[in-house]
Design an enzyme around this catalytic site. Structure first.
Site, PDB file in Angstrom:
ATOM      1  N   ILE A  88      29.067  26.049  43.196  1.00  0.00           N
ATOM      2  CA  ILE A  88      28.128  26.170  44.316  1.00  0.00           C
ATOM      3  C   ILE A  88      27.069  27.177  43.885  1.00  0.00           C
ATOM      4  O   ILE A  88      27.409  28.266  43.434  1.00  0.00           O
ATOM      5  CB  ILE A  88      28.802  26.713  45.595  1.00  0.00           C
ATOM      6  CG1 ILE A  88      29.983  25.848  46.026  1.00  0.00           C
ATOM      7  CG2 ILE A  88      27.787  26.819  46.732  1.00  0.00           C
ATOM      8  CD1 ILE A  88      30.704  26.382  47.257  1.00  0.00           C
TER       9      ILE A  88
ATOM     10  N   GLY B 275      31.519  30.716  37.040  1.00  0.00           N
ATOM     11  CA  GLY B 275      32.315  31.641  37.842  1.00  0.00           C
ATOM     12  C   GLY B 275      32.094  31.538  39.347  1.00  0.00           C
ATOM     13  O   GLY B 275      32.655  32.312  40.117  1.00  0.00           O
ATOM     14  N   HIS B 276      31.321  30.549  39.772  1.00  0.00           N
ATOM     15  CA  HIS B 276      30.980  30.469  41.194  1.00  0.00           C
ATOM     16  C   HIS B 276      30.894  29.030  41.639  1.00  0.00           C
ATOM     17  O   HIS B 276      29.788  28.513  41.759  1.00  0.00           O
ATOM     18  CB  HIS B 276      29.638  31.182  41.432  1.00  0.00           C
ATOM     19  CG  HIS B 276      29.327  31.473  42.863  1.00  0.00           C
ATOM     20  ND1 HIS B 276      28.917  30.517  43.770  1.00  0.00           N
ATOM     21  CD2 HIS B 276      29.359  32.639  43.580  1.00  0.00           C
ATOM     22  CE1 HIS B 276      28.710  31.075  44.957  1.00  0.00           C
ATOM     23  NE2 HIS B 276      28.968  32.374  44.863  1.00  0.00           N
ATOM     24  N   TYR B 277      32.120  28.411  41.774  1.00  0.00           N
ATOM     25  CA  TYR B 277      33.403  28.998  41.475  1.00  0.00           C
ATOM     26  C   TYR B 277      34.062  28.121  40.421  1.00  0.00           C
ATOM     27  O   TYR B 277      33.690  26.959  40.292  1.00  0.00           O
ATOM     28  CB  TYR B 277      34.258  29.046  42.744  1.00  0.00           C
ATOM     29  CG  TYR B 277      33.620  29.851  43.852  1.00  0.00           C
ATOM     30  CD1 TYR B 277      32.905  29.225  44.881  1.00  0.00           C
ATOM     31  CD2 TYR B 277      33.688  31.246  43.873  1.00  0.00           C
ATOM     32  CE1 TYR B 277      32.309  29.953  45.890  1.00  0.00           C
ATOM     33  CE2 TYR B 277      33.098  31.970  44.870  1.00  0.00           C
ATOM     34  CZ  TYR B 277      32.418  31.335  45.866  1.00  0.00           C
ATOM     35  OH  TYR B 277      31.824  32.057  46.870  1.00  0.00           O
TER      36      TYR B 277
END
Lengths: 156, 133
Positions: free
Chosen positions: B48, B41-43
């Site tokens: 990252i 989810g990041h991203y």
């Protein structure tokens, strides 16, 4: 007010690290109030040994507050798509620990806005109990092309 | 109030911190693996490692390298965080910690780097919890 769907339009973050659920008050360019519900169903609570301290990790509380700050900027910056990246923070202190079942209220205020950088301050509480204070956080805006090359490919 | 940095707490990242060098100038190493859950989810499509999780690596490094006579430690404040460059899946973080004490207050200044770049500096204020585990 910005609901969960609205937050998903404004932030690129997704599960398991989308840590803001709702914005309840917003003054564009100035301040907002946002909520994050903490649950034992977040993945970091999986496979926890008996006796583990179940307090919500303080670094995730920070991340949640920073995402609320990002929403404050993104909600008034509709021309450009991109992300707010955290550049620096100072003076972060913690009070009462946060636990599953708590709903955290983040208050974020713009201290100063520069061309592509915004300086914020604020705090987080659980109902009336203080949880965290942020003396200063600096977020910098980066256009989408620099962050998500696959997105720009889809657009062309 | 302070955050107890006991070894027995919820960890937002799977990455394990290895102590390479204990002491007042300690060094730890953290491998940031591509299967770290937060990357989903990041991203999406552009992983990252979140800057706050670099702070988490420093907290864990502090737990492990705090002078034995003050262990276990509690976190009083994160005095400063400066994020200088990105950390990506596959990077190996080197964390150099400098411990100082002034009376009851411990401070820890950390410099984080990958093979590519200096990625962050973090300064923590800590204190001894007093209790023996």
């Amino acid at each position: 007010m910005i609901d969960a769907a609205g937050i998903r339009r404004l932030l690129p973050h997704r599960y398991p690290i989308l840590l803001v659920d709702r914005v309840t008050q917003l003054v564009a360019g100035q301040r907002l109030t946002a909520l994050k519900a903490v649950t034992g169903n977040e993945p970091w609570y999986a496979e926890v040994a008996p006796g583990t301290d179940l307090a919500y990790p303080p670094t995730l509380l920070i991340e949640s507050w920073v995402q609320a700050a990002a929403v404050l900027v993104a909600s008034s910056n509709t021309e450009q798509s991109g992300v707010m990246l955290l550049g620096s923070m100072s003076g972060v202190t913690f009070s009462d620990p946060v636990f599953p079942g708590d709903v955290v209220t983040h208050r974020v205020r713009v201290f100063r806005a520069l061309s592509d950088t915004v300086i914020f301050e604020g705090d987080s509480t659980v109902y009336d109990r203080p949880a965290m204070t942020v003396q200063q956080a600096v977020l910098a805006f980066r256009p989408a092309a620099q962050i998500r090359p696959s997105t720009t490919e889809e657009l062309t | 109030m302070a955050v107890q940095l006991s070894q027995n707490r919820i960890r937002p990242a799977r990455a394990e911190v290895k102590v390479l060098d204990p002491g007042e100038r300690a060094v730890t190493q953290v491998e940031i693996r591509a299967d770290e859950p937060v990357f989903a989810g990041h991203y999406p499509d552009f992983p990252i490692f979140p800057g706050v999780l670099l702070v988490e690596c420093v907290l864990r490094s502090a737990e492990l390298t705090a002078p034995p006579q003050v262990q276990p430690v509690q976190l009083i404040a994160i005095d400063s965080v400066r994020l200088l460059d990105v950390v990506l899946p596959g990077d190996v973080l080197t964390v150099e910690l400098k411990w100082e004490h002034s009376g009851e207050v411990l401070s820890c200044a950390a410099k984080l780097s990958t093979a590519r770049a200096k990625v962050a500096t973090v300064r923590l204020k800590l204190a001894s919890s007093g209790a023996r585990p």
